[in-house]
Motif scaffolding. Structure first.
Motif, PDB file in Angstrom:
ATOM      1  N   GLN A   3      -8.078  -2.517   3.374  1.00  0.00           N
ATOM      2  CA  GLN A   3      -7.888  -1.078   3.465  1.00  0.00           C
ATOM      3  C   GLN A   3      -6.404  -0.769   3.663  1.00  0.00           C
ATOM      4  O   GLN A   3      -5.598  -1.680   3.896  1.00  0.00           O
ATOM      5  CB  GLN A   3      -8.717  -0.498   4.606  1.00  0.00           C
ATOM      6  CG  GLN A   3      -8.411  -1.073   5.970  1.00  0.00           C
ATOM      7  CD  GLN A   3      -9.389  -0.623   7.034  1.00  0.00           C
ATOM      8  OE1 GLN A   3      -9.691   0.561   7.159  1.00  0.00           O
ATOM      9  NE2 GLN A   3      -9.911  -1.571   7.805  1.00  0.00           N
ATOM     10  N   HIS A   4      -6.041   0.481   3.550  1.00  0.00           N
ATOM     11  CA  HIS A   4      -4.675   0.906   3.828  1.00  0.00           C
ATOM     12  C   HIS A   4      -4.336   0.468   5.255  1.00  0.00           C
ATOM     13  O   HIS A   4      -5.008   0.852   6.200  1.00  0.00           O
ATOM     14  CB  HIS A   4      -4.579   2.435   3.693  1.00  0.00           C
ATOM     15  CG  HIS A   4      -3.186   2.949   3.669  1.00  0.00           C
ATOM     16  ND1 HIS A   4      -2.502   3.208   2.496  1.00  0.00           N
ATOM     17  CD2 HIS A   4      -2.331   3.270   4.673  1.00  0.00           C
ATOM     18  CE1 HIS A   4      -1.299   3.676   2.780  1.00  0.00           C
ATOM     19  NE2 HIS A   4      -1.164   3.713   4.095  1.00  0.00           N
ATOM     20  N   ASP A  31      -7.337  -5.481   9.070  1.00  0.00           N
ATOM     21  CA  ASP A  31      -8.302  -6.423   8.506  1.00  0.00           C
ATOM     22  C   ASP A  31      -7.826  -7.853   8.743  1.00  0.00           C
ATOM     23  O   ASP A  31      -7.065  -8.403   7.941  1.00  0.00           O
ATOM     24  CB  ASP A  31      -8.486  -6.172   7.001  1.00  0.00           C
ATOM     25  CG  ASP A  31      -8.939  -4.759   6.700  1.00  0.00           C
ATOM     26  OD1 ASP A  31      -9.788  -4.246   7.436  1.00  0.00           O
ATOM     27  OD2 ASP A  31      -8.430  -4.174   5.723  1.00  0.00           O
ATOM     28  N   TYR A  74       0.831  -1.216   0.000  1.00  0.00           N
ATOM     29  CA  TYR A  74       0.000   0.000   0.000  1.00  0.00           C
ATOM     30  C   TYR A  74       0.867   1.269   0.000  1.00  0.00           C
ATOM     31  O   TYR A  74       0.744   2.132   0.840  1.00  0.00           O
ATOM     32  CB  TYR A  74      -1.033   0.007   1.138  1.00  0.00           C
ATOM     33  CG  TYR A  74      -0.552  -0.413   2.524  1.00  0.00           C
ATOM     34  CD1 TYR A  74       0.136   0.468   3.363  1.00  0.00           C
ATOM     35  CD2 TYR A  74      -0.838  -1.682   3.004  1.00  0.00           C
ATOM     36  CE1 TYR A  74       0.545   0.086   4.619  1.00  0.00           C
ATOM     37  CE2 TYR A  74      -0.433  -2.076   4.265  1.00  0.00           C
ATOM     38  CZ  TYR A  74       0.262  -1.184   5.072  1.00  0.00           C
ATOM     39  OH  TYR A  74       0.670  -1.559   6.330  1.00  0.00           O
ATOM     40  N   ALA A  96      -4.765   5.997  -3.666  1.00  0.00           N
ATOM     41  CA  ALA A  96      -5.094   5.081  -4.761  1.00  0.00           C
ATOM     42  C   ALA A  96      -4.685   5.604  -6.137  1.00  0.00           C
ATOM     43  O   ALA A  96      -4.120   4.841  -6.939  1.00  0.00           O
ATOM     44  CB  ALA A  96      -6.587   4.750  -4.734  1.00  0.00           C
ATOM     45  N   GLY A 128      -7.756  -2.893  -2.056  1.00  0.00           N
ATOM     46  CA  GLY A 128      -8.935  -2.515  -2.818  1.00  0.00           C
ATOM     47  C   GLY A 128      -9.692  -1.348  -2.219  1.00  0.00           C
ATOM     48  O   GLY A 128     -10.362  -0.605  -2.945  1.00  0.00           O
ATOM     49  N   ARG A 129      -9.579  -1.160  -0.908  1.00  0.00           N
ATOM     50  CA  ARG A 129     -10.241  -0.040  -0.228  1.00  0.00           C
ATOM     51  C   ARG A 129      -9.197   0.986   0.199  1.00  0.00           C
ATOM     52  O   ARG A 129      -9.243   1.540   1.289  1.00  0.00           O
ATOM     53  CB  ARG A 129     -11.032  -0.554   0.969  1.00  0.00           C
ATOM     54  CG  ARG A 129     -12.170  -1.512   0.597  1.00  0.00           C
ATOM     55  CD  ARG A 129     -12.657  -2.301   1.794  1.00  0.00           C
ATOM     56  NE  ARG A 129     -13.041  -1.425   2.905  1.00  0.00           N
ATOM     57  CZ  ARG A 129     -12.975  -1.768   4.188  1.00  0.00           C
ATOM     58  NH1 ARG A 129     -12.515  -2.974   4.524  1.00  0.00           N
ATOM     59  NH2 ARG A 129     -13.351  -0.933   5.135  1.00  0.00           N
ATOM     60  N   GLU A 130      -8.265   1.250  -0.722  1.00  0.00           N
ATOM     61  CA  GLU A 130      -7.178   2.183  -0.465  1.00  0.00           C
ATOM     62  C   GLU A 130      -7.723   3.580  -0.197  1.00  0.00           C
ATOM     63  O   GLU A 130      -8.816   3.962  -0.637  1.00  0.00           O
ATOM     64  CB  GLU A 130      -6.228   2.199  -1.670  1.00  0.00           C
ATOM     65  CG  GLU A 130      -5.024   3.112  -1.554  1.00  0.00           C
ATOM     66  CD  GLU A 130      -4.158   2.800  -0.358  1.00  0.00           C
ATOM     67  OE1 GLU A 130      -4.344   3.473   0.689  1.00  0.00           O
ATOM     68  OE2 GLU A 130      -3.300   1.901  -0.464  1.00  0.00           O
ATOM     69  N   ARG A 131      -6.955   4.381   0.524  1.00  0.00           N
ATOM     70  CA  ARG A 131      -7.330   5.774   0.790  1.00  0.00           C
ATOM     71  C   ARG A 131      -7.482   6.513  -0.537  1.00  0.00           C
ATOM     72  O   ARG A 131      -6.673   6.346  -1.448  1.00  0.00           O
ATOM     73  CB  ARG A 131      -6.273   6.454   1.649  1.00  0.00           C
ATOM     74  CG  ARG A 131      -6.133   5.878   3.042  1.00  0.00           C
ATOM     75  CD  ARG A 131      -4.992   6.548   3.787  1.00  0.00           C
ATOM     76  NE  ARG A 131      -4.802   5.960   5.099  1.00  0.00           N
ATOM     77  CZ  ARG A 131      -3.789   6.266   5.923  1.00  0.00           C
ATOM     78  NH1 ARG A 131      -2.875   7.151   5.536  1.00  0.00           N
ATOM     79  NH2 ARG A 131      -3.686   5.690   7.100  1.00  0.00           N
ATOM     80  N   PRO A 132      -8.496   7.368  -0.653  1.00  0.00           N
ATOM     81  CA  PRO A 132      -8.741   8.023  -1.946  1.00  0.00           C
ATOM     82  C   PRO A 132      -7.601   8.910  -2.408  1.00  0.00           C
ATOM     83  O   PRO A 132      -7.435   9.126  -3.609  1.00  0.00           O
ATOM     84  CB  PRO A 132     -10.022   8.828  -1.700  1.00  0.00           C
ATOM     85  CG  PRO A 132     -10.147   8.942  -0.210  1.00  0.00           C
ATOM     86  CD  PRO A 132      -9.528   7.715   0.348  1.00  0.00           C
ATOM     87  N   ASN A 161     -10.639  -6.497  -0.621  1.00  0.00           N
ATOM     88  CA  ASN A 161     -11.430  -5.976   0.492  1.00  0.00           C
ATOM     89  C   ASN A 161     -10.573  -5.323   1.566  1.00  0.00           C
ATOM     90  O   ASN A 161     -11.075  -4.963   2.636  1.00  0.00           O
ATOM     91  CB  ASN A 161     -12.258  -7.105   1.115  1.00  0.00           C
ATOM     92  CG  ASN A 161     -13.229  -7.706   0.114  1.00  0.00           C
ATOM     93  OD1 ASN A 161     -14.117  -7.030  -0.388  1.00  0.00           O
ATOM     94  ND2 ASN A 161     -13.051  -8.986  -0.188  1.00  0.00           N
TER      95      ASN A 161
END
Length: 264
Positions: A234-235, A241, A142, A208, A201-205, A232
């Motif tokens: 996140q950063h 997770d 990430y 990303a 996939g749910r990286e910080r906007p 699924n």
């Protein structure tokens, strides 16, 4: 789980490795005799000012143990960034940590890798621009791959996407005027080391787009790239997770990097 990120446990539970603290560098030492491949683990920067030394976070101690479990000697330097100018000091410390490993009699000096996390991805440029012969593989989990909007000016040296436009055998100095990470050049025409890129996939906007742009250019330039996707995640998925998907991604990234270090 911990109430703050740096207290959150690692998603895997490898057996603890013997840890040696040498000033600002921790060594996670595998068992067994002989020379081991080695990896510099470059923790995320900048860290929260109230956070303890990143070398003591369960996350990075977990990565050190995970590598040692597989027979790799891991080095984690303490890095502090409060402003863009600190990136020069941090970059030099990463290079010095690699040389510390290469000088260790327990390490095979020709089989090293680097593993960057989060904001430390900005340091990738030096190693992509002019990789030394001993650098067998690079990993980035990430990563931030371009300065964020609103930041103070950042030296182009710390824009990894720009390093993709330079030939691998080009002998350059860095933007600060210092030598490249190692004076030993790769043979002309030699492939760059493969980059193992883990994407959440749910990286910080704000992060990303930097990964998307870098990946597109790397593929256009034919840069060796192995992408590990965590759809699924996140950063910080490796602490936040606790899912089988996260655990599998961490193992895949580690095993891919180790394969690069050990392949003849």
């Amino acid at each position: 789980m911990g109430t703050v990120f740096w207290e959150s446990p690692f998603v895997l539970d490898p057996p603890p490795a013997a840890v040696e603290r040498h000033g600002d560098v921790d060594l996670h030492v595998p068992t067994g005799d002989g020379r081991h491949p080695a990896v510099v683990v470059v923790h995320g920067v900048p860290g929260p000012p109230e956070a303890p030394d990143a070398r003591d976070w369960p996350l990075y101690r977990g990565y050190g143990a995970l590598l040692a479990e597989a027979g790799v000697l891991a080095a984690i330097p303490r890095l502090t960034v409060a402003s863009p100018d600190d990136l020069y000091t941090v970059a030099a410390r990463v290079a010095a940590t690699a040389e510390l490993l290469r000088a260790d009699p327990r390490v095979d000096p020709d089989r090293l890798g680097l593993w960057f996390f989060s904001g430390a991805g900005l340091l990738l440029g030096d190693w992509l621009r002019d990789p030394p012969v001993w650098l067998r593989g690079v990993a980035a989990t990430y990563p931030l791959l371009a300065p964020l909007p609103g930041w103070p000016p950042v030296d182009p040296r710390f824009r990894p996407i720009d390093a993709l436009d330079l030939p691998a055998d080009q002998g350059t100095t860095t933007a600060s005027g210092t030598a490249s990470p190692d004076d030993a050049e790769r043979p002309e025409g030699a492939a760059r080391p493969t980059l193992v890129l883990t994407r959440a996939g749910r990286e910080r906007p704000e992060v990303a787009p930097t990964i998307e742009a870098f990946t597109a250019v790397a593929r256009q330039r034919g840069i060796p790239l192995c992408v590990v996707d965590v759809p699924n995640g996140q950063h910080g998925f490796d602490a936040l997770d606790h899912t089988e998907e996260s655990r599998a991604a961490v193992r895949t990234a580690r095993d891919t990097l180790i394969t690069l270090l050990t392949t003849p």
